[in-house]
Structure formats: structure tokens, C-alpha cells
Design a protein around this motif. Structure first.
Motif, PDB file in Angstrom:
ATOM      1  N   GLN A  61       0.852  -1.186   0.000  1.00  0.00           N
ATOM      2  CA  GLN A  61       0.000   0.000   0.000  1.00  0.00           C
ATOM      3  C   GLN A  61       0.886   1.232   0.000  1.00  0.00           C
ATOM      4  N   LEU A  62       0.463   2.274  -0.660  1.00  0.00           N
ATOM      5  CA  LEU A  62       1.264   3.486  -0.748  1.00  0.00           C
ATOM      6  C   LEU A  62       1.510   4.111   0.610  1.00  0.00           C
ATOM      7  N   ASP A  63       0.480   4.019   1.480  1.00  0.00           N
ATOM      8  CA  ASP A  63       0.660   4.619   2.802  1.00  0.00           C
ATOM      9  C   ASP A  63       1.030   3.577   3.851  1.00  0.00           C
ATOM     10  N   GLY A  64       1.825   2.604   3.471  1.00  0.00           N
ATOM     11  CA  GLY A  64       2.396   1.676   4.447  1.00  0.00           C
ATOM     12  C   GLY A  64       1.504   0.509   4.818  1.00  0.00           C
ATOM     13  N   ASP A  65       1.799  -0.087   5.925  1.00  0.00           N
ATOM     14  CA  ASP A  65       1.165  -1.315   6.384  1.00  0.00           C
ATOM     15  C   ASP A  65      -0.288  -1.108   6.794  1.00  0.00           C
ATOM     16  N   LYS A  66      -1.200  -1.669   6.031  1.00  0.00           N
ATOM     17  CA  LYS A  66      -2.615  -1.514   6.359  1.00  0.00           C
ATOM     18  C   LYS A  66      -2.998  -2.434   7.519  1.00  0.00           C
ATOM     19  N   SER A  67      -4.056  -2.091   8.194  1.00  0.00           N
ATOM     20  CA  SER A  67      -4.512  -2.938   9.306  1.00  0.00           C
ATOM     21  C   SER A  67      -5.111  -4.222   8.732  1.00  0.00           C
ATOM     22  N   PRO A  68      -5.166  -5.268   9.527  1.00  0.00           N
ATOM     23  CA  PRO A  68      -5.702  -6.553   9.061  1.00  0.00           C
ATOM     24  C   PRO A  68      -7.124  -6.464   8.522  1.00  0.00           C
ATOM     25  N   VAL A  69      -7.869  -5.459   8.936  1.00  0.00           N
ATOM     26  CA  VAL A  69      -9.253  -5.309   8.468  1.00  0.00           C
ATOM     27  C   VAL A  69      -9.294  -5.145   6.955  1.00  0.00           C
ATOM     28  N   GLU A  70      -8.277  -4.501   6.399  1.00  0.00           N
ATOM     29  CA  GLU A  70      -8.256  -4.248   4.968  1.00  0.00           C
ATOM     30  C   GLU A  70      -7.812  -5.481   4.196  1.00  0.00           C
ATOM     31  N   PHE A  71      -7.225  -6.425   4.908  1.00  0.00           N
ATOM     32  CA  PHE A  71      -6.591  -7.573   4.266  1.00  0.00           C
ATOM     33  C   PHE A  71      -7.628  -8.673   4.057  1.00  0.00           C
ATOM     34  N   ASP A  72      -7.948  -8.994   2.802  1.00  0.00           N
ATOM     35  CA  ASP A  72      -9.037  -9.940   2.575  1.00  0.00           C
ATOM     36  C   ASP A  72      -8.569 -11.352   2.264  1.00  0.00           C
ATOM     37  N   GLY A  73      -7.265 -11.570   2.334  1.00  0.00           N
ATOM     38  CA  GLY A  73      -6.797 -12.925   2.068  1.00  0.00           C
ATOM     39  C   GLY A  73      -6.923 -13.776   3.323  1.00  0.00           C
ATOM     40  N   LEU A  74      -6.740 -15.063   3.170  1.00  0.00           N
ATOM     41  CA  LEU A  74      -6.748 -15.960   4.324  1.00  0.00           C
ATOM     42  C   LEU A  74      -5.437 -15.775   5.077  1.00  0.00           C
ATOM     43  N   LYS A  75      -5.469 -16.054   6.362  1.00  0.00           N
ATOM     44  CA  LYS A  75      -4.247 -15.955   7.163  1.00  0.00           C
ATOM     45  C   LYS A  75      -3.202 -16.912   6.581  1.00  0.00           C
ATOM     46  N   VAL A  76      -1.987 -16.408   6.426  1.00  0.00           N
ATOM     47  CA  VAL A  76      -0.912 -17.202   5.825  1.00  0.00           C
ATOM     48  C   VAL A  76      -0.018 -17.777   6.926  1.00  0.00           C
ATOM     49  N   ASN A  77       0.244 -19.089   6.854  1.00  0.00           N
ATOM     50  CA  ASN A  77       1.063 -19.738   7.876  1.00  0.00           C
ATOM     51  C   ASN A  77       2.522 -19.894   7.467  1.00  0.00           C
ATOM     52  N   LEU A  78       2.763 -19.839   6.154  1.00  0.00           N
ATOM     53  CA  LEU A  78       4.120 -20.053   5.651  1.00  0.00           C
ATOM     54  C   LEU A  78       4.241 -19.395   4.284  1.00  0.00           C
ATOM     55  N   ILE A  79       5.383 -18.796   4.036  1.00  0.00           N
ATOM     56  CA  ILE A  79       5.646 -18.233   2.718  1.00  0.00           C
ATOM     57  C   ILE A  79       6.860 -18.939   2.133  1.00  0.00           C
ATOM     58  N   MET A  80       6.690 -19.446   0.926  1.00  0.00           N
ATOM     59  CA  MET A  80       7.817 -20.084   0.236  1.00  0.00           C
ATOM     60  C   MET A  80       8.081 -19.273  -1.017  1.00  0.00           C
ATOM     61  N   THR A  81       9.265 -18.708  -1.097  1.00  0.00           N
ATOM     62  CA  THR A  81       9.547 -17.870  -2.242  1.00  0.00           C
ATOM     63  C   THR A  81      10.836 -18.240  -2.952  1.00  0.00           C
ATOM     64  N   ASP A  82      10.793 -18.135  -4.276  1.00  0.00           N
ATOM     65  CA  ASP A  82      11.977 -18.312  -5.094  1.00  0.00           C
ATOM     66  C   ASP A  82      12.901 -17.123  -4.819  1.00  0.00           C
ATOM     67  N   TYR A  83      14.193 -17.346  -4.949  1.00  0.00           N
ATOM     68  CA  TYR A  83      15.137 -16.245  -4.715  1.00  0.00           C
ATOM     69  C   TYR A  83      15.240 -15.328  -5.937  1.00  0.00           C
ATOM     70  N   SER A  84      15.558 -15.960  -7.078  1.00  0.00           N
ATOM     71  CA  SER A  84      15.793 -15.175  -8.304  1.00  0.00           C
ATOM     72  C   SER A  84      14.509 -14.899  -9.046  1.00  0.00           C
ATOM     73  N   MET A  85      14.016 -13.684  -8.881  1.00  0.00           N
ATOM     74  CA  MET A  85      12.814 -13.297  -9.623  1.00  0.00           C
ATOM     75  C   MET A  85      13.038 -11.898 -10.176  1.00  0.00           C
ATOM     76  N   PRO A  86      12.495 -11.619 -11.339  1.00  0.00           N
ATOM     77  CA  PRO A  86      12.653 -10.269 -11.884  1.00  0.00           C
ATOM     78  C   PRO A  86      11.868  -9.263 -11.044  1.00  0.00           C
ATOM     79  N   GLY A  87      12.335  -8.040 -11.007  1.00  0.00           N
ATOM     80  CA  GLY A  87      11.641  -7.015 -10.228  1.00  0.00           C
ATOM     81  C   GLY A  87      12.077  -7.072  -8.775  1.00  0.00           C
ATOM     82  N   MET A  88      11.390  -7.859  -8.016  1.00  0.00           N
ATOM     83  CA  MET A  88      11.713  -8.007  -6.594  1.00  0.00           C
ATOM     84  C   MET A  88      12.214  -9.427  -6.326  1.00  0.00           C
TER      85      MET A  88
END
Lengths: 178, 150
Positions: A61-88
Motif C-alpha cells: 500500500q502506498l501509505d504503508g502497512d494496512k490494518s488486518p481489516v483491509e486484508f481480505d486474504g486468508l491468514k498465511v502460515n508459511l511463505i515459500m519464495t523463489d530467490y531469483s525473480m525479476p523485479g523483486m
């Protein structure tokens, strides 16, 4: 851990289904990791970039970390991410997550096809739970999900084969070739 | 009769392993992810691989025609290609990729071009073999867990 049903959308009713956010720009790898997680009885949300992951987590979000109320995804228990990705890169995504008071407790696992000590060190220093060398195996995923279900303490005791690399004295590596 | 077909299929797969086209561990891992819900999972992954990598191959081809060569870009493309190739267990291809990446590191344009020609041959050859394998696998039908060879 629940019935070994391959369908993860319906809850088994006994063991809770972990929700894993998988981030990888490779379509092939996303498909495989998704399957590995579903077979391990996880709910999976797979996205193709760090940006999309942050959006999903309600962090982008442009104005930083939004409160959980705005967050409509399911609660995440684990994040698995590739290291080499374009952009970020996965490392940058890791930093963003660990920099958020709301999200920093979520374990983040980095996946990489390259076994580079410096890279591994950096990720672990930034707070990654584990660094997996691709291709990721079912045993890796099962170990991760077990650890999350059982809690941190157990994982400290369980040796990770992937981590053996830096149990060896650093000096040993300076003489070996790249 | 049916067992004979299954054995033929197993032999086809074994030959792909023995000839070094496929990595035994990775390909078997993928097959173990197949179930009633997704009986053709491996074929789907491989199809996806060939679809996605076609674009990469084209990009590399175009990049190799530039003068001077942008080794950083080539290295980047090839890392992506190597990653996916590893994921499907394509062993020979993975080795060609590694070789190409080495040539990129040393700025050896001729080496890159030569390796790439070899890589394309491997790529097409593996595609045909896998198409044949999956076609046969579909005919043979899903293996009963009881007689799945270990």
C-alpha cells in the motif's frame, strides 16, 4: 496429520490446513510447488512475483502497512519464495515481510536453484526460516509443514540436510573451487 | 497382456534414465505426485515446460544474434531455462545449460553459440521422446498402486 486426501479445499475436520503462499516467477515451478503443498494437505495461494505477494499480504500500500481489516486474504502460515525473480527478488520480499510488525512472525522459506553460501547467509541473517536448494522435494515440504504444526522448538532439534553446508568450517570452502 | 504393456512403459522410462535424458530422482518424484485427481500431472508439467521454454529459447536465439553479445542477459535467460529444465528432471539439458553459463562467465561467444546448437538438439530430442512416452502411458492407462514398480 489429517487424512491423506489430495484435495485440500475441504478441511479434514481434525488437523488444521496450513495456508501457504508460494511465490515463483516460473510457471513450471509454481505448478510443482503447488502440487507438493496440496499433497501435504495445505491450502495454497501461488503468485508469480514479490509485488503480487505483497499485494496479497496487504503490504503493498502506498501509505504503508494496512490494518488486518483491509486484508481480505486468508491468514498465511508459511511463505515459500523463489530467490531469483525479476523485479523483486525473494530476498527483497523477505526483508519487506520481516520489516512488517504484522507479518514478521510468518516463517519465510527461500528456494533457489543455486547453492551459494553468501546468498544463504544473507537470507538466514535476514530471518529466513530455511533455504532450500531446488528442485524442492516432497520430503522438504513435509518437514516444513510438520515444523510449523509442531512449533519452533522441535525444528531446532531436527537437523536439516540442506543446512549441512554451513556446519562445515568456512575455511574448508575457501580452498574448494566454485 | 496389460502387465506386458506396463513393463514396456517401465522399460521406456528406464531407457530415458539410462541414456541420461532424465534424472531418475526428480522424474520419479514428479510421478509420485500423480494421483486420481491428477493422473497426468507429469505430462501437464512437461507440456507447460515446453510451452514456457519455447519463448526463452527464442529470446536466447535473438540475443545470440546481437553484436556485441550481452552475456549478462544471456546468463539470466539461461538460468531461467536451467531452472525449469531441472524441475522436470531433464538431465542432459541441465548439463548443456551449465556449460552455456560457464561460457557466459568467461565471455566466450563462440562457446555459447556452439553449446546452444547442441542444447536445441537435446531439447527437441527430449520433447519427442517424452511425447512418445506420455502417449504410450495414456494408452496403457493409470497404474494400479499395487503393481507400481518401486
Amino acid at each position: 496429520m489429517g487424512s491423506g486426501s489430495s484435495s485440500s479445499s475441504s478441511s479434514s475436520g481434525t488437523a488444521p490446513n496450513l495456508h501457504v503462499l508460494a511465490v515463483d516467477d516460473s510457471h513450471v515451478d509454481r505448478k510443482v510447488i503447488e502440487k507438493l503443498l496440496k499433497i501435504s494437505c495445505c491450502k495454497v495461494t501461488a503468485v508469480e512475483s514479490g509485488r503480487r505477494a505483497l499485494q496479497y499480504l496487504g503490504l503493498d500500500q502506498l501509505d504503508g502497512d494496512k490494518s488486518p481489516v483491509e486484508f481480505d486474504g486468508l491468514k498465511v502460515n508459511l511463505i515459500m519464495t523463489d530467490y531469483s525473480m525479476p523485479g523483486m527478488t525473494g530476498y527483497e520480499l523477505l526483508k519487506e515481510i520481516k520489516g512488517s510488525s504484522r507479518l514478521r512472525e510468518i516463517p519465510v522459506v527461500i528456494m533457489s536453484s543455486e547453492n551459494i553460501l553468501g546468498r544463504i547467509d544473507r537470507c538466514m541473517e535476514e530471518g529466513a526460516k530455511e533455504f532450500l536448494v531446488k528442485p524442492v522435494k516432497l520430503s522438504d515440504v513435509r518437514r516444513l509443514t510438520d515444523f510449523i504444526l509442531q512449533g519452533d522448538e522441535d525444528h531446532q532439534k531436527v537437523g536439516s540436510r540442506k543446512r549441512k553446508l554451513w556446519d562445515v568450517p568456512r575455511s574448508w570452502f575457501s580452498t574448494s573451487c566454485q | 497382456m496389460e502387465r506386458n504393456l506396463h513393463r514396456q512403459l517401465a522399460n521406456m522410462k528406464k531407457s530415458l534414465f539410462d541414456q541420461g535424458y532424465l534424472d531418475h530422482e526428480q522424474f520419479t518424484q514428479l510421478e509420485e505426485l500423480q494421483d486420481e485427481a491428477n493422473p497426468n500431472f507429469v505430462e501437464e508439467v512437461v507440456t507447460l515446460y515446453y510451452r514456457d521454454s519455447a519463448r526463452l529459447i527464442q529470446n536466447i536465439e535473438q540475443a545470440l544474434e546481437k553484436n556485441p553479445l550481452d552475456f549478462a542477459k544471456l546468463d539470466n535467460y539461461m538460468h531461467q531455462f536451467k531452472g525449469s529444465s531441472c524441475s522436470i528432471g531433464a538431465r542432459k539439458l541441465k548439463n548443456e545449460c551449465t556449460q552455456f553459463i560457464e561460457y557466459c562467465k568467461t565471455g566466450n561467444g563462440e562457446g555459447c553459440k556452439r553449446t546452444f546448437q547442441q542444447l536445441k538438439k537435446e531439447y527437441s530430442s527430449l520433447k519427442k521422446k517424452l511425447e512418445h512416452y506420455f502417449q504410450f502411458a495414456r494408452q496403457v492407462g493409470p497404474l494400479e498402486k499395487a503393481c507400481r514398480p518401486k
